[in-house]
Design an enzyme around this catalytic site. Structure first.
Site, PDB file in Angstrom:
ATOM      1  N   VAL A  26       0.843  -1.206   0.000  1.00 47.71           N
ATOM      2  CA  VAL A  26       0.000   0.000   0.000  1.00 47.71           C
ATOM      3  C   VAL A  26       0.876   1.253   0.000  1.00 47.71           C
ATOM      4  O   VAL A  26       0.625   2.218  -0.743  1.00 47.71           O
ATOM      5  CB  VAL A  26      -0.947   0.016   1.225  1.00 47.71           C
ATOM      6  CG1 VAL A  26      -1.729   1.323   1.291  1.00 47.71           C
ATOM      7  CG2 VAL A  26      -1.906  -1.177   1.194  1.00 47.71           C
ATOM      8  N   TYR A  61      -1.457  -8.740  16.133  1.00 53.64           N
ATOM      9  CA  TYR A  61      -1.847  -7.753  15.113  1.00 53.64           C
ATOM     10  C   TYR A  61      -3.131  -7.035  15.531  1.00 53.64           C
ATOM     11  O   TYR A  61      -3.172  -5.803  15.573  1.00 53.64           O
ATOM     12  CB  TYR A  61      -2.040  -8.475  13.783  1.00 53.64           C
ATOM     13  CG  TYR A  61      -2.373  -7.575  12.607  1.00 53.64           C
ATOM     14  CD1 TYR A  61      -1.424  -6.715  12.071  1.00 53.64           C
ATOM     15  CD2 TYR A  61      -3.634  -7.618  12.021  1.00 53.64           C
ATOM     16  CE1 TYR A  61      -1.721  -5.913  10.976  1.00 53.64           C
ATOM     17  CE2 TYR A  61      -3.937  -6.826  10.922  1.00 53.64           C
ATOM     18  CZ  TYR A  61      -2.979  -5.966  10.408  1.00 53.64           C
ATOM     19  OH  TYR A  61      -3.279  -5.179   9.323  1.00 53.64           O
ATOM     20  N   GLY A  69       4.615  10.843  18.569  1.00 57.48           N
ATOM     21  CA  GLY A  69       5.532  11.786  19.233  1.00 57.48           C
ATOM     22  C   GLY A  69       6.122  12.752  18.217  1.00 57.48           C
ATOM     23  O   GLY A  69       6.217  13.963  18.467  1.00 57.48           O
TER      24      GLY A  69
HETATM   25  P1  NAD Z   1       3.062  -4.588   3.646  1.00 53.93           P
HETATM   26  O1  NAD Z   1       3.563  -5.682   4.525  1.00 53.93           O
HETATM   27  O2  NAD Z   1       3.213  -4.726   2.185  1.00 53.93           O
HETATM   28  O3  NAD Z   1       3.703  -3.203   4.063  1.00 53.93           O
HETATM   29  C1  NAD Z   1       4.121  -2.886   5.361  1.00 53.93           C
HETATM   30  C2  NAD Z   1       5.407  -2.092   5.270  1.00 53.93           C
HETATM   31  O4  NAD Z   1       5.830  -1.733   6.601  1.00 53.93           O
HETATM   32  C3  NAD Z   1       6.550  -2.898   4.649  1.00 53.93           C
HETATM   33  O5  NAD Z   1       7.227  -2.129   3.706  1.00 53.93           O
HETATM   34  C4  NAD Z   1       7.431  -3.245   5.839  1.00 53.93           C
HETATM   35  O6  NAD Z   1       8.777  -3.463   5.479  1.00 53.93           O
HETATM   36  C5  NAD Z   1       7.225  -2.033   6.724  1.00 53.93           C
HETATM   37  N1  NAD Z   1       7.502  -2.287   8.130  1.00 53.93           N
HETATM   38  C6  NAD Z   1       7.068  -3.317   8.899  1.00 53.93           C
HETATM   39  N2  NAD Z   1       7.534  -3.195  10.148  1.00 53.93           N
HETATM   40  C7  NAD Z   1       8.257  -2.060  10.179  1.00 53.93           C
HETATM   41  C8  NAD Z   1       9.002  -1.398  11.183  1.00 53.93           C
HETATM   42  N3  NAD Z   1       9.105  -1.888  12.428  1.00 53.93           N
HETATM   43  N4  NAD Z   1       9.645  -0.244  10.868  1.00 53.93           N
HETATM   44  C9  NAD Z   1       9.585   0.254   9.608  1.00 53.93           C
HETATM   45  N5  NAD Z   1       8.902  -0.326   8.612  1.00 53.93           N
HETATM   46  C10 NAD Z   1       8.251  -1.474   8.903  1.00 53.93           C
HETATM   47  O7  NAD Z   1       1.531  -4.392   4.050  1.00 53.93           O
HETATM   48  P2  NAD Z   1       0.416  -3.470   3.395  1.00 53.93           P
HETATM   49  O8  NAD Z   1      -0.650  -4.349   2.891  1.00 53.93           O
HETATM   50  O9  NAD Z   1       1.029  -2.484   2.486  1.00 53.93           O
HETATM   51  O10 NAD Z   1      -0.160  -2.728   4.683  1.00 53.93           O
HETATM   52  C11 NAD Z   1       0.186  -1.390   5.001  1.00 53.93           C
HETATM   53  C12 NAD Z   1      -0.591  -0.942   6.238  1.00 53.93           C
HETATM   54  O11 NAD Z   1      -1.993  -1.024   5.980  1.00 53.93           O
HETATM   55  C13 NAD Z   1      -0.323  -1.798   7.481  1.00 53.93           C
HETATM   56  O12 NAD Z   1      -0.266  -0.959   8.612  1.00 53.93           O
HETATM   57  C14 NAD Z   1      -1.527  -2.689   7.561  1.00 53.93           C
HETATM   58  O13 NAD Z   1      -1.818  -3.070   8.889  1.00 53.93           O
HETATM   59  C15 NAD Z   1      -2.621  -1.799   6.987  1.00 53.93           C
HETATM   60  N6  NAD Z   1      -3.702  -2.619   6.420  1.00 53.93           N
HETATM   61  C16 NAD Z   1      -3.548  -3.209   5.188  1.00 53.93           C
HETATM   62  C17 NAD Z   1      -4.560  -4.010   4.700  1.00 53.93           C
HETATM   63  C18 NAD Z   1      -4.451  -4.668   3.344  1.00 53.93           C
HETATM   64  O14 NAD Z   1      -5.370  -5.410   2.973  1.00 53.93           O
HETATM   65  N7  NAD Z   1      -3.423  -4.426   2.565  1.00 53.93           N
HETATM   66  C19 NAD Z   1      -5.722  -4.227   5.455  1.00 53.93           C
HETATM   67  C20 NAD Z   1      -5.816  -3.642   6.702  1.00 53.93           C
HETATM   68  C21 NAD Z   1      -4.809  -2.828   7.170  1.00 53.93           C
END
Ligand code: NAD
Ligand code: UDP
Length: 354
Positions: free
Chosen positions: A45, A176, A133
């Site tokens: 995303v 989560y 923060g």
């Molecule tokens: P994704 O796993 O592709 O992306 C998450 C990103 O966060 C990755 O680039 C990862 O490397 C980075 N990351 C993880 N832990 C980290 C840390 N400690 N420090 C820095 N970077 C870190 O997932 P996504 O689908 O792109 O989801 C993005 C956000 O949207 C998330 O917060 C997720 O909970 C939320 N979300 C997504 C969905 C979905 O269907 N895609 C649904 C509900 C919520």
């Protein structure tokens, strides 16, 4: 003069300075851009959001620890003058100057967040606290990407934002689910205690190009399996439901919430609901009619149904999704075909219906 989100406009800054001798010294005109931080910007995303914001002309700072994200996702942005990439783990503090923060950093696929659950809940709690923060110090507007998982295995259907959820707080998914619930709690506490400008979106299952090929979520699994001639793995009996949103709809919704006047929380999702068996059949239809279906044991605490009620965001901000599943899948398949380096199987010429 600073706007509500801290942006300073060129017309308000002093163009020249007077010295004692009244000699005019020309000040360099400042390039006035909205400085936007995207945590988790190298993920699925996040990479679409960074692209949207860079194209809009914002100055985008992407921070990511590359746990589930990759540099390939943002390779097309590297070298642009209004894009910066910083390798950083949000569990640690960071000092930056920003006007808006989109906080996405957190693994989102069940296989990834269950892989290291303590790190997941630390990322959700400490990561969100660090980003809040930073927003407090810089007076930036802060948007949390929460999730439909805060509703757990919902007893109310479809889910409205006023539903408090049904979460197993000691289960395999709780790192989560409870992590995001705590992140929401922190966000609204910062708003109440410090008067901060916050926004919360609860995202429902989203799919699209740039999902990691090994992401493990159902749409990417089915599409990759169908393209590579493997069996599509349905966990359980396939009667559980989800509602799938195409990524461009999500990005438009997130930006609209960030730029709008309301904190939320807002459900952002596509309300068209499918069983996993129905989804597998749509993937057969769009991707590969020869792809077989196989049933495997389901995972613990799998929510039995999920569908967003989006009337709140529709009424407040006029947002609703536009891309139907078959159309979104076709766009995703082009991307997966290239990355998997496969030839797309022939599909019968059928009109796109819903
Ligand atoms: P994704 O796993 O592709 O992306 C998450 C990103 O966060 C990755 O680039 C990862 O490397 C980075 N990351 C993880 N832990 C980290 C840390 N400690 N420090 C820095 N970077 C870190 O997932 P996504 O689908 O792109 O989801 C993005 C956000 O949207 C998330 O917060 C997720 O909970 C939320 N979300 C997504 C969905 C979905 O269907 N895609 C649904 C509900 C919520
Ligand atoms: N699922 C499935 N086959 C897969 C991956 C997932 O049947 O290869 C099911 C899973 O059990 C769940 C649904 O698809 O019922 C959605 O799972 P996903 O991991 O995509 O997202 P979430 O459970 O977080 O909604």
């Amino acid at each position: 003069m600073a706007t509500s989100n801290g942006t300073v406009h060129a017309s308000d800054s002093k163009a020249s300075l007077s010295t004692d001798s009244e000699t005019k010294i020309k000040a360099k005109p400042r390039i006035e851009r909205n400085r936007v931080l995207v945590s988790g910007g190298a993920g699925f995303v996040g990479s679409h959001l960074c692209t949207y914001l860079v194209e809009r002309g914002d100055h985008v700072i992407c921070i990511d620890n590359f746990f589930t994200g990759s540099k390939e996702n943002i390779a097309h942005l590297i070298g642009k003058t209004n894009f910066e990439l910083i390798r950083h783990d949000v569990v640690e503090k960071i000092l930056l100057e920003v006007d808006q923060i989109f906080h996405l950093a957190c693994p989102a696929s069940p296989i990834h967040y269950k892989y290291n659950p303590i790190k997941t809940i630390k990322t959700s709690f400490l990561g969100t606290m660090n980003m809040l923060g930073l927003a407090k110090r810089t007076r930036a507007r802060f948007l949390l990407t929460s999730t439909s998982e805060v509703y757990g295995d919902p007893l109310e259907h479809p889910q409205t934002e006023s539903y408090w959820g049904n979460v197993n707080c000691i289960g395999e998914r709780s790192c989560y689910d409870e992590g995001k619930r705590a992140a929401e709690c922190l966000t609204f506490d910062y708003q109440r205690e410090h008067g901060m400008e916050v926004r919360v979106v609860r995202i429902f299952n989203t799919y699209g190009p740039r999902m990691a090929l090994d992401d493990g979520r159902v749409v990417s699994n089915f599409v990759a399996q169908a393209l590579t001639g493997q069996q599509m793995t349905i966990y359980g009996d396939g009667q559980q439901t989800r509602s799938f949103q195409y990524v461009s709809d999500l990005i438009e919704g997130m930006v609209r919430v960030m730029d709008g006047p309301y904190a939320g929380p807002f459900n952002i999702g596509n309300p068209t609901e499918f069983t996993m068996l129905e989804l597998a059949k749509v993937v057969q239809e769009v991707v590969n009619p020869a792809a077989e279906i196989v049933f495997r044991e389901n995972t613990a605490d799998d929510p039995s149904r999920r569908k967003p009620d989006i009337s709140k965001v529709k009424k407040a901000l006029g947002w609703e999704p536009k891309v139907p599943l078959r159309e979104g899948l076709a766009r995703m398949v082009d991307d997966f075909t290239k990355r998997l380096d496969v030839t797309r199987p022939p599909v019968p010429d059928k009109p796109v219906t819903a």
